[in-house]
Scaffold this motif. Structure first.
Motif, PDB file in Angstrom:
ATOM      1  N   ILE A  64      46.014  50.741 -55.926  1.00  0.00           N
ATOM      2  CA  ILE A  64      45.715  52.135 -56.273  1.00  0.00           C
ATOM      3  C   ILE A  64      46.993  52.881 -56.643  1.00  0.00           C
ATOM      4  N   THR A  65      48.066  52.652 -55.888  1.00  0.00           N
ATOM      5  CA  THR A  65      49.331  53.335 -56.144  1.00  0.00           C
ATOM      6  C   THR A  65      49.879  53.006 -57.528  1.00  0.00           C
ATOM      7  N   ASP A  66      49.859  51.724 -57.883  1.00  0.00           N
ATOM      8  CA  ASP A  66      50.427  51.343 -59.174  1.00  0.00           C
ATOM      9  C   ASP A  66      49.497  51.677 -60.341  1.00  0.00           C
ATOM     10  N   VAL A  67      48.187  51.626 -60.120  1.00  0.00           N
ATOM     11  CA  VAL A  67      47.262  52.046 -61.181  1.00  0.00           C
ATOM     12  C   VAL A  67      47.450  53.541 -61.453  1.00  0.00           C
ATOM     13  N   ASP A  68      47.601  54.312 -60.394  1.00  0.00           N
ATOM     14  CA  ASP A  68      47.836  55.748 -60.565  1.00  0.00           C
ATOM     15  C   ASP A  68      49.141  55.993 -61.329  1.00  0.00           C
ATOM     16  N   LYS A  69      50.176  55.233 -60.995  1.00  0.00           N
ATOM     17  CA  LYS A  69      51.453  55.362 -61.697  1.00  0.00           C
ATOM     18  C   LYS A  69      51.302  55.017 -63.171  1.00  0.00           C
TER      19      LYS A  69
END
Length: 461
Positions: A64-69
């Motif tokens: 989720i963190t990297d998709v958001d980034k």
């Protein structure tokens, strides 16, 4: 992986069955076993509501963190507006705990069982950490979890584009479910390309790992025979993998521009009762009897249209793997006498039974494609030959898919092609059994070029 409020579709029993049945989950000849993957270092999952702080939620938090980034960068570049992160939170649900609190869009925790989904009314994402994410990770590797959550974030992107449940209800012909699901698959593919380009802070997904992870995407396909006009249709395996690959290759602007006019879906319902009762599959012997003369007719027309002579290759059944020209698998083109040998005792019948009749079909189509290359004076050894024969198998598939009479494809046949191409490289070996198209992700892409463009894509001149 449905995003509409309160309507979740993937039960854990379906996932479990897919994991057992899919050929993509086991070590097979001709391809490397997929790596375990993916997090270079995990992200603290404390921001996830209901988390137990364990490995599954750490993987989910990392994804989720990297998709958001990714969308912080991709959304402005695509839509000219600033990205708005998920506002309603991310939820991990222990569906094995009767006391677990339900996330938005559900009434009780058990509603989440076997699912990951986006809730548009709350702008939230939720997943089952007991009976979905661990099953996906164990069966397909960490990258499968990443792809599923990237898909769900794709639905959040759609909401920001104005493709809301209200818009879908008001204009179902413009936004059918099969289209919005393809768009989310496409967005997931564009994200994975970003990861593979080395731009992700925490994730590292190799192509061998990606092959296995696509098996998870296939497990979310619609049941064979589902009409593309079904209100809940998500797409068959071929359509879903195609959308993912389009995102991987073309990027988010391509994905966001998908419409019912520009997106062609191959999913189809059964057209007769007999085919439905057989599950779209002919028995092994009947398939051989039906497809070999049809392949002969197709390749004869192709070769003669280019001013060359086609001599039907002699087809010889064998009780052991063909050895007339290197290791080509259970079906081989023999350059010396331009014949085709077919192993009918063990491996080919087993593939037929495990994957379906078009697993047999695509292997035969590619070896006949090699015979066509020989007839046209093209090389049958090397990388160009292996890709060319596979592309011709796709071109033949295009022909039989569009037929209304005679030998044609059944619902599920294109899915069977995707499965066998991801798991085995037999259809992509050259005439000596040495060169091959790899990895499976690339094999599917070469096959798709034949399906969508025809023999013009196959390097015949």
């Amino acid at each position: 992986m449905r995003h509409a409020s309160g309507r979740l579709i993937l039960l854990v029993a379906v996932v479990s069955t897919a994991l057992v049945a899919s050929a993509c989950t086991q070590a097979v000849p001709g391809r490397p076993v997929a790596g375990k993957v993916v997090a270079k270092d995990g992200v603290d999952p404390s921001f996830i509501k209901g988390t137990d702080g364990g490995d599954i939620d750490r993987l989910g938090a990392t994804a989720i963190t990297d998709v958001d980034k990714y969308w912080e960068q991709a959304y402005p570049a695509t839509f000219g507006e600033k990205w708005r992160p998920i506002e309603g939170g991310v939820y991990s649900v222990d569906t094995a705990d009767p006391a677990a609190k339900p996330p938005p869009c559900t009434e009780k925790a058990s509603d989440v069982e076997g699912n990951a989904f986006y809730c548009p009314s709350a702008d939230a994402i939720a997943w089952d950490r007991a009976a979905l994410l661990p099953v996906l990770r164990d069966g397909y590797g960490d990258a499968a979890v990443v792809i599923v959550l990237a898909h769900e974030m794709g639905h959040a992107v759609q909401r920001r584009m104005g493709i809301t449940p209200e818009a879908e209800r008001k204009n179902p012909e413009k936004y059918p479910t099969i289209l919005t699901e393809a768009m989310a698959d496409c967005f997931a593919g564009s994200f994975i390309r970003w990861v593979n380009d080395g731009k992700s802070e925490h994730l590292d997904i190799g192509t061998d790992t990606l092959d296995a992870a696509l098996g998870a995407l296939i497990s979310f396909r619609d049941p064979v025979g589902t009409s593309p006009n079904d209100k809940s249709a998500h797409g068959n395996a071929f359509d879903r993998v195609s959308a993912f690959q389009d995102g991987y290759q073309e990027g988010t602007k391509f994905c966001s521009g998908m419409t019912v006019q520009t997106r062609k879906f191959t999913q189809q319902g059964f057209t007769n009762v007999d085919d439905r009762d057989r599950g779209g599959n002919l028995p092994f012997d009947e398939m051989l009897d039906a497809i070999t003369p049809d392949l002969d007719n197709y390749y004869k027309a192709l070769v003669t249209s280019k001013g060359k002579t086609w001599t039907p290759p002699k087809t010889t059944p064998t009780q052991k793997e063909p050895d007339c020209s290197g290791d080509q698998g259970p079906v081989a083109f023999c350059p010396k006498d331009k014949s085709v040998e077919i192993e009918v005792a063990e491996e080919l019948p087993e593939l037929h039974a495990k994957i379906g009749d078009y697993a047999t079909g695509i292997l035969l189509a590619s070896r006949y494609g090699m015979a066509a290359r020989a007839a046209l004076g093209k090389e049958v050894d090397g990388d160009e030959a292996s890709a060319g024969a596979l592309c011709l198998a796709g071109a033949y598939t295009r022909e039989v898919f569009t037929r209304r009479q005679g030998f044609g494809l059944s619902p599920g046949d294109l899915d069977e092609a995707v499965k066998v191409l991801l798991a085995y490289d037999y259809a992509a070996r050259d005439g000596s059994g040495e060169a091959s198209v790899a990895p499976g992700f690339k094999r599917v892409d070469v096959f798709r070029s034949g399906v969508f463009v025809g023999d013009k894509a196959c390097g015949l001149g």
